[in-house]
Design a protein around this motif. Structure first.
Motif, PDB file in Angstrom:
ATOM      1  N   GLY A  48       0.812  -1.208   0.000  1.00  0.00           N
ATOM      2  CA  GLY A  48       0.000   0.000   0.000  1.00  0.00           C
ATOM      3  C   GLY A  48       0.846   1.258   0.000  1.00  0.00           C
ATOM      4  O   GLY A  48       0.535   2.241  -0.688  1.00  0.00           O
ATOM      5  N   THR A  49       1.923   1.266   0.764  1.00  0.00           N
ATOM      6  CA  THR A  49       2.808   2.430   0.830  1.00  0.00           C
ATOM      7  C   THR A  49       3.474   2.691  -0.515  1.00  0.00           C
ATOM      8  O   THR A  49       3.541   3.842  -0.977  1.00  0.00           O
ATOM      9  CB  THR A  49       3.889   2.225   1.915  1.00  0.00           C
ATOM     10  OG1 THR A  49       3.255   2.074   3.183  1.00  0.00           O
ATOM     11  CG2 THR A  49       4.835   3.418   1.969  1.00  0.00           C
ATOM     12  N   ILE A  50       3.933   1.637  -1.165  1.00  0.00           N
ATOM     13  CA  ILE A  50       4.558   1.789  -2.488  1.00  0.00           C
ATOM     14  C   ILE A  50       3.546   2.331  -3.498  1.00  0.00           C
ATOM     15  O   ILE A  50       3.840   3.255  -4.264  1.00  0.00           O
ATOM     16  CB  ILE A  50       5.126   0.440  -2.969  1.00  0.00           C
ATOM     17  CG1 ILE A  50       6.310   0.017  -2.090  1.00  0.00           C
ATOM     18  CG2 ILE A  50       5.566   0.522  -4.433  1.00  0.00           C
ATOM     19  CD1 ILE A  50       6.794  -1.398  -2.350  1.00  0.00           C
ATOM     20  N   ALA A  51       2.349   1.758  -3.480  1.00  0.00           N
ATOM     21  CA  ALA A  51       1.304   2.207  -4.409  1.00  0.00           C
ATOM     22  C   ALA A  51       0.918   3.653  -4.145  1.00  0.00           C
ATOM     23  O   ALA A  51       0.743   4.447  -5.083  1.00  0.00           O
ATOM     24  CB  ALA A  51       0.076   1.304  -4.288  1.00  0.00           C
ATOM     25  N   ALA A  52       0.779   4.030  -2.872  1.00  0.00           N
ATOM     26  CA  ALA A  52       0.389   5.393  -2.518  1.00  0.00           C
ATOM     27  C   ALA A  52       1.443   6.402  -2.957  1.00  0.00           C
ATOM     28  O   ALA A  52       1.115   7.482  -3.463  1.00  0.00           O
ATOM     29  CB  ALA A  52       0.160   5.497  -1.012  1.00  0.00           C
ATOM     30  N   LEU A  53       2.713   6.047  -2.763  1.00  0.00           N
ATOM     31  CA  LEU A  53       3.805   6.940  -3.163  1.00  0.00           C
ATOM     32  C   LEU A  53       3.787   7.171  -4.673  1.00  0.00           C
ATOM     33  O   LEU A  53       3.825   8.321  -5.141  1.00  0.00           O
ATOM     34  CB  LEU A  53       5.138   6.330  -2.715  1.00  0.00           C
ATOM     35  CG  LEU A  53       6.369   7.241  -2.654  1.00  0.00           C
ATOM     36  CD1 LEU A  53       7.470   6.576  -1.828  1.00  0.00           C
ATOM     37  CD2 LEU A  53       6.904   7.594  -4.029  1.00  0.00           C
ATOM     38  N   ALA A  54       3.702   6.089  -5.423  1.00  0.00           N
ATOM     39  CA  ALA A  54       3.705   6.197  -6.884  1.00  0.00           C
ATOM     40  C   ALA A  54       2.472   6.944  -7.385  1.00  0.00           C
ATOM     41  O   ALA A  54       2.571   7.810  -8.264  1.00  0.00           O
ATOM     42  CB  ALA A  54       3.775   4.807  -7.510  1.00  0.00           C
ATOM     43  N   CYS A  55       1.312   6.636  -6.827  1.00  0.00           N
ATOM     44  CA  CYS A  55       0.060   7.282  -7.254  1.00  0.00           C
ATOM     45  C   CYS A  55       0.078   8.783  -6.990  1.00  0.00           C
ATOM     46  O   CYS A  55      -0.330   9.583  -7.836  1.00  0.00           O
ATOM     47  CB  CYS A  55      -1.129   6.650  -6.533  1.00  0.00           C
ATOM     48  SG  CYS A  55      -1.706   5.113  -7.261  1.00  0.00           S
TER      49      CYS A  55
END
Length: 285
Positions: A36-43
């Motif tokens: 979730g953290t990786i996805a949130a950062l990229a998004c």
């Protein structure tokens, strides 16, 4: 099994806080937080560029087109993240081709790909005998079911996106604010624009398992919109947008575990709450 009770007043009790720490010991919860953290950062980072380029709806179009890839993956017994990535990349190339050849304007090209991808998904679903639980998890998100394979794919896609954004940060900034000036500076605008749209496709695919096809555009748009309310420098706005995205993600995961409600909904609701707060703050300044 992991449902956690709440008290009447809505505040956390000590046993609920203890339960959160217990959940952190489980691998599935660690996968959820990391993915979730990786996805949130990229998004958040990609979404900020989309907002400034006035192309936020391309995220929604590609996300719905990716539904066809998800259905295809489930039908063939292949990891749906991989097939949705392939379909999303084809959609981006199709949108770029229609724009370049003058076949359709930006919004119309997005609508065409959305319609084709989503309808193809519906046909494949009907051939497979209808909707199933796994398909619904991709439609609405199911971050707590991310396994090790999903996490590896999400991590590779996410880290690749972040690295490319970091390497071409100045060039993307130039073409975002002034394409003509960027051309005069010798920046390959068309190639970089296509590469950025491919990054959008990758970002959407890595977020689908986390938040679902239906809500992924919210994770792209809300953190950036919230950060823009604060009138910071572009670099400051970028860091704040990323911070808002990660806070929304982690808060959503924890609150959904505590109150036993849909994780993706709580993530988006948290991001929307941050946007409302920053919008009010800006008006009161």
């Amino acid at each position: 099994m992991f449902s956690i009770g709440t008290n009447v007043s809505g505040f956390l009790r000590m046993n609920e806080i203890i339960e959160i720490f217990r959940l952190l010991e489980f691998q599935f919860f660690q996968h959820a937080l990391l993915g979730g953290t990786i996805a949130a950062l990229a998004c958040a980072w990609v979404g900020l560029f989309l907002i400034l380029r006035k192309e936020a709806m391309i995220g929604d179009g590609i996300a719905h087109t990716a539904f066809g890839g998800i259905a295809l993956g489930l039908f063939l017994g292949v990891n749906p993240i991989l097939t949705s990535l392939l379909v999303s990349i084809l959609a981006v190339l199709g949108i770029s081709y229609m724009r370049r050849k003058g076949l359709a304007q930006s919004d119309s090209a997005i609508a065409v790909m959305l319609a084709v991808g989503f309808s193809a998904g519906l046909i494949i679903i009907s051939l497979a005998g209808g909707f199933n639980v796994e398909l619904f998890s991709f439609l609405f998100g199911s971050i707590l079911t991310i396994d090790q394979t999903d996490l590896i794919i999400v991590s590779i896609l996410g880290v690749s996106t972040i690295l490319i954004l970091g390497i071409f940060y100045k060039e993307l900034l130039s073409i975002t604010f002034d394409e003509e000036d960027a051309r005069l500076m010798g920046i390959p605008v068309r190639l970089l624009s296509l590469a950025f749209n491919l990054l959008v496709a990758i970002t959407i695919v890595l977020s689908i398992k986390v938040i679902g096809v239906i809500l992924v555009v919210a994770l792209l748009v809300l953190p950036g919109l919230s950060a823009l309310q604060l009138n910071l420098s572009f670099k400051g706005t970028t860091f704040v947008a990323i911070g808002f995205g990660i806070v929304s993600m982690i808060t959503g995961i924890l609150l959904s575990a505590i109150y036993n409600v849909a994780t993706s909904g709580v993530i988006v609701f948290t991001a929307a709450g941050i946007f409302i707060f920053t919008a009010i703050y800006r008006r009161l300044e």
